[in-house]
Design a protein around this motif. Structure first.
Motif, short mmCIF file in Angstrom:
data_model
loop_
_atom_site.label_atom_id
_atom_site.label_comp_id
_atom_site.label_asym_id
_atom_site.label_seq_id
_atom_site.Cartn_x
_atom_site.Cartn_y
_atom_site.Cartn_z
N GLU A 771 -9.88 29.13 -51.77
CA GLU A 771 -10.93 29.48 -52.73
C GLU A 771 -10.41 29.25 -54.15
O GLU A 771 -9.71 30.07 -54.72
CB GLU A 771 -11.35 30.95 -52.56
N ASP A 804 -16.97 36.35 -60.20
CA ASP A 804 -17.84 35.26 -60.65
C ASP A 804 -18.26 35.59 -62.07
O ASP A 804 -18.79 36.68 -62.33
CB ASP A 804 -19.07 35.15 -59.74
N LEU A 809 -21.15 39.38 -57.62
CA LEU A 809 -20.98 38.92 -56.25
C LEU A 809 -21.65 39.90 -55.28
O LEU A 809 -21.49 41.12 -55.39
CB LEU A 809 -19.50 38.78 -55.91
N ARG A 812 -22.64 39.23 -49.04
CA ARG A 812 -22.68 38.01 -48.24
C ARG A 812 -21.68 36.98 -48.78
O ARG A 812 -20.93 36.35 -48.01
CB ARG A 812 -24.10 37.44 -48.28
N ALA A 813 -21.67 36.79 -50.07
CA ALA A 813 -20.74 35.82 -50.66
C ALA A 813 -19.30 36.27 -50.48
O ALA A 813 -18.40 35.46 -50.20
CB ALA A 813 -21.06 35.63 -52.14
#
Length: 834
Positions: A771, A804, A809, A812-813
């Motif tokens: 990531e 983010d 966020l 789910r993410a």
């Protein structure tokens, strides 16, 4: 080199004080390190005066002492004297109260005392008691006309000498003697308007007494020995030197040995020509051969050490065996002894390069080699030989018993130099009148062969080995004219340059130095030359990769360092031995490497046998030089504080300092990879690399065997930072600015079961690869090994920070990112969730 002020004045007329002479010598390039008074009699007869014995009566309580009243010049004192020859009416030497007398290293102070019940306020002296003679038969009795109260130093004409310590630079071999220094001082005195003259003792009285001892000489290597002269002296009486000769030598720190040896030392220190004296009766075969011997030939020197000769050592041999290493050191049995009667005096000019290499090869540094390796006067051998032979006639009763042998097949030429007045002015930056130029060069014994309106054609004497070019002559003119006489102009021109990488690096070094000093570190600076033995049996820094000196001063300074470690360990050891065990050091310095795999078989390390650019490039490619920053920590980090308990240095403390340096310099931590080190100077280490695998730093605990070798009791933590690699990381990064995040970060933890061989650095690398956009930080906050875990496994508790910058966020993410991390860790490392 030590110069006697009184001895110097034998060769040049000078009315300046010793300190003024020292200042003059410094101004002409013969830098004086100090001036020290030397008393020919210790104490300088201070406190001793002439007394007049008024009365002399027998001591009532002694059968050999007398009670005297002595006039000391208006001050009458009672003194008890035990000398048998004391009598009324005598003029004597008296040590007054408080006077210090010396017996060897012992010091005695004259005090008021009672001798057999009678007060005594002084001492009537014998010769040996005050150092003016050796007799102790009785007190000194002076002539009746001697003034009462006169100081003893004045009566005996005692004058202190002054020892002037001159630092002779390699380019001034001509000044390695009293006459050489006098010659330069004479030129300075003339230039500065003093009335002076230069003197050298005449040898016109030299004569051959007979031809009873002929010793032929054969020079077989004229490259190493361009000139060799010798003469024999017979019927010498070896004994103690006269006082004047002993005083000359002891003043400059030489120990008198006997009259013959002292003569050779005296001539060397007077005129710069080393001499050697052989016992002629010990020269086997009655002949001398100047040659080299086969490699490995054993030879025992005067110090009793057997040495293996090189085939490039010039040897002075008899018909059967070597007698001495020419110009360096004598062999056993090559000297002069009490039984010596007949001698051979040697006066030679040896090739400076040959002598220098032999001296370094055998680790020998003598007064003779010091002069020969710098280059002596190739025309001074006969003068020195005649003068020494005349002194042997005078002081030892010898007879010159052969004509002087002088083997000089190819005389060394003087140096022709052409120079223009415009060139002199341009180089000096000031107009020097032509008459001044001519006066200076002639006072320096340069001959003017031709003079024109534009300049001079000169012949520089061969003993000035450093003056062979026009710029060398200008330097000589300037040092005599006086550097201080060249005015600095009112305006100076300079070029403003843009700062480059070197300037930036230097600025950042100062920044880091200030940070480390603020953290309690001290900066050290060690020699780049170090011991070869430090690199024996090391795998990371092999001895074969050392850059070696061709002619090292000693084995302690034989190679250039590959790492800063050992210099720091020497500094730590020195401090620990002085009870300073809590230490934090840092050092900036170069490290040097020889890459044996890049060296052509036809090229000797350090020597280019060709001027071809490709050959030179090939040689240079075999060497490299890197700049490093090193940190050392040992002992206690905190000690003796009322506000904090004592705390030992730790690896983590040193690691924090390294990371603080990176943070201060702006090194991006995302560009660094942490892994276990394998350098054998460490017991355990952490290696920090860039993404390309280049070492940025390595830090850890110094190996126990190295710690023990330096006798350091506490663990030493060492960090080696490759400064140039750090600079590259900084140059690649641009400073960017961004708003503070508006949206919150998310923290997630994973408990991972992995093999014991897995390192956290591997987990960190996989996480950032998985990531790249939202993963901000990966932290290890727990490691567990023990019960309830399968064999060969350990547990890492790892924290991941996600963020983010454009939105909050959602679960789910977050879950998608974490699942991707888990999958990659499982696939690549076999990790399991606990």
């Amino acid at each position: 080199m030590n110069i006697s002020y009184k001895w110097l004045k034998e060769y040049v007329d000078v009315e300046l004080t010793a300190q003024e002479v020292a200042d003059a010598l410094t101004s002409i390039g013969l830098e004086v390190e100090g001036v020290e008074e030397v008393q020919s009699i210790r104490g300088g007869l201070e406190g001793l005066v002439v007394g007049h014995v008024l009365t002399c009566e027998p001591h009532p309580n002694s059968d050999h002492m007398h009670v005297c009243t002595v006039d000391l010049g208006g001050d009458v004192q009672q003194i008890v004297c035990g000398a048998p020859n004391v009598a009324a009416g005598q003029k004597v030497i008296v040590a007054t109260l408080g006077t210090k007398l010396y017996d060897g290293d012992k010091e005695f102070v004259i005090k008021k005392s009672k001798l057999r019940g009678i007060d005594s306020c002084g001492m009537i002296c014998a010769e040996d008691e005050i150092g003016v003679g050796e007799s102790h038969d009785g007190i000194i009795v002076l002539p009746q006309e001697t003034p009462v109260g006169q100081k003893a130093a004045e009566y005996f004409g005692l004058e202190s000498d002054f020892l002037i310590e001159v630092d002779i630079t390699p380019n001034h071999s001509d000044a390695c003697s009293h006459y050489g220094v006098a010659r330069d001082l004479y030129a300075w005195l003339l230039q500065n308007g003093y009335k002076t003259a230069l003197h050298r003792p005449s040898v016109d009285a030299f004569k051959v007494d007979n031809h009873n001892l002929q010793i032929p000489v054969y020079v077989e290597n004229t490259e190493a020995c361009p000139r060799y002269a010798a003469v024999t002296v017979t019927d010498c009486q070896v004994g103690e030197s006269p006082k004047w000769l002993r005083d000359h030598l002891t003043t400059i720190g030489l120990r008198p040995i006997n009259n013959i040896v002292d003569i050779t030392n005296y001539v060397m220190m007077a005129f710069g020509q080393p001499l050697h004296c052989f016992d002629a009766d010990m020269i086997s075969g009655g002949e001398v051969h100047v040659r080299t011997l086969p490699e490995g030939t054993p030879f025992e020197t005067l110090d009793g050490v057997e040495r293996k000769l090189s085939d490039h050592d010039l040897m002075i041999c008899n018909a059967e065996a070597p007698m001495c290493i020419g110009g360096v050191y004598g062999g056993k049995g090559s000297g002069t002894y009490e039984t010596t009667r007949n001698i051979l005096l040697e006066s030679a000019y040896f090739n400076p390069t040959w002598i220098r290499k032999s001296a370094r090869r055998h680790g020998l540094q003598t007064d003779a080699s010091f002069r020969f390796e710098r280059g002596i006067d190739p025309n001074g051998q006969i003068y020195a030989l005649k003068y020494a032979a005349m002194l042997c006639q005078e002081l030892a009763g010898g007879k010159v018993s052969m004509e002087i042998t002088d083997i000089y097949p190819e005389p060394l030429p003087d140096f022709p130099v052409s120079i223009t007045y415009d060139y002199i002015d341009q180089l000096i930056g000031k107009h020097i009148p032509a008459e001044t130029v001519k006066s200076i060069v002639t006072s320096l014994e340069m001959r003017i062969d031709k003079e024109t309106a534009e300049g001079l054609e000169l012949t520089v004497p061969a003993y000035r080995v450093d003056v062979q070019r026009p710029c060398d002559v200008v330097e000589d003119i300037l040092r005599i004219y006086g550097y201080n006489n060249v005015e600095i102009p009112l305006s100076l021109n300079s070029t403003i340059a843009i700062k480059g990488d070197v300037d930036k690096s230097f600025k950042l070094q100062n920044l880091v130095s200030e940070q480390l000093v603020g953290a309690g570190f001290n900066e050290i600076l060690n020699n780049s030359l170090t011991k070869t033995a430090y690199y024996d049996n090391l795998g990371s820094y092999k001895a074969e990769n050392c850059v070696r000196l061709l002619n090292p001063l000693s084995q302690d300074l034989a190679v250039l360092r590959q790492t800063l470690l050992f210099g720091g360990l020497e500094s730590i050891s020195r401090n620990v031995n002085r009870r300073r065990g809590d230490l934090q050091f840092f050092e900036f310095g170069n490290c040097y490497y020889f890459h044996a795999e890049k060296k052509s078989d036809s090229i000797i390390p350090g020597v280019s046998s060709s001027r071809d650019p490709e050959v030179i490039k090939h040689v240079l490619d075999a060497y490299s030089e890197d700049y490093h920053l090193a940190l050392w920590a040992t002992g206690k980090r905190v000690s003796g504080s009322w506000a904090h308990p004592d705390e030992e240095q730790t690896f983590y403390g040193l690691k924090a300092q390294v990371l603080n340096i990176f943070s201060r310099l702006g090194v991006p931590f995302g560009a660094l990879v942490f892994k276990e080190g394998a350098n054998d100077i460490f017991a355990k280490s952490l290696r920090i690399e860039n993404r390309g695998g280049k070492m940025i730093a390595e830090l850890g605990i110094v190996a126990k065997r190295l710690q023990a070798a330096f006798d350091i009791p506490s663990e030493v933590y060492f960090a080696d930072i490759a400064w140039q690699q750090v600079m590259k990381l900084i140059r690649k990064e641009k400073v960017t600015f961004a708003e503070l995040p508006k949206f919150p970060a998310v923290s997630r933890d994973l408990a991972l079961l992995v093999d014991k061989s897995v390192e956290f650095a591997q987990i960190e690398a996989i996480a950032y690869q998985s990531e790249r956009k939202l993963l901000r930080e990966v932290r290890l906050f727990d490691v567990y090994e023990g019960k309830n875990l399968p064999a060969g496994k350990k547990s890492y508790a790892v924290n991941f920070i996600l963020q983010d910058e454009t939105k909050t966020l959602n679960d789910r993410a977050i879950d998608a990112i974490m699942q991707k991390l888990i999958q990659n860790l499982t696939k690549q490392l076999g990790a399991e969730l606990r």
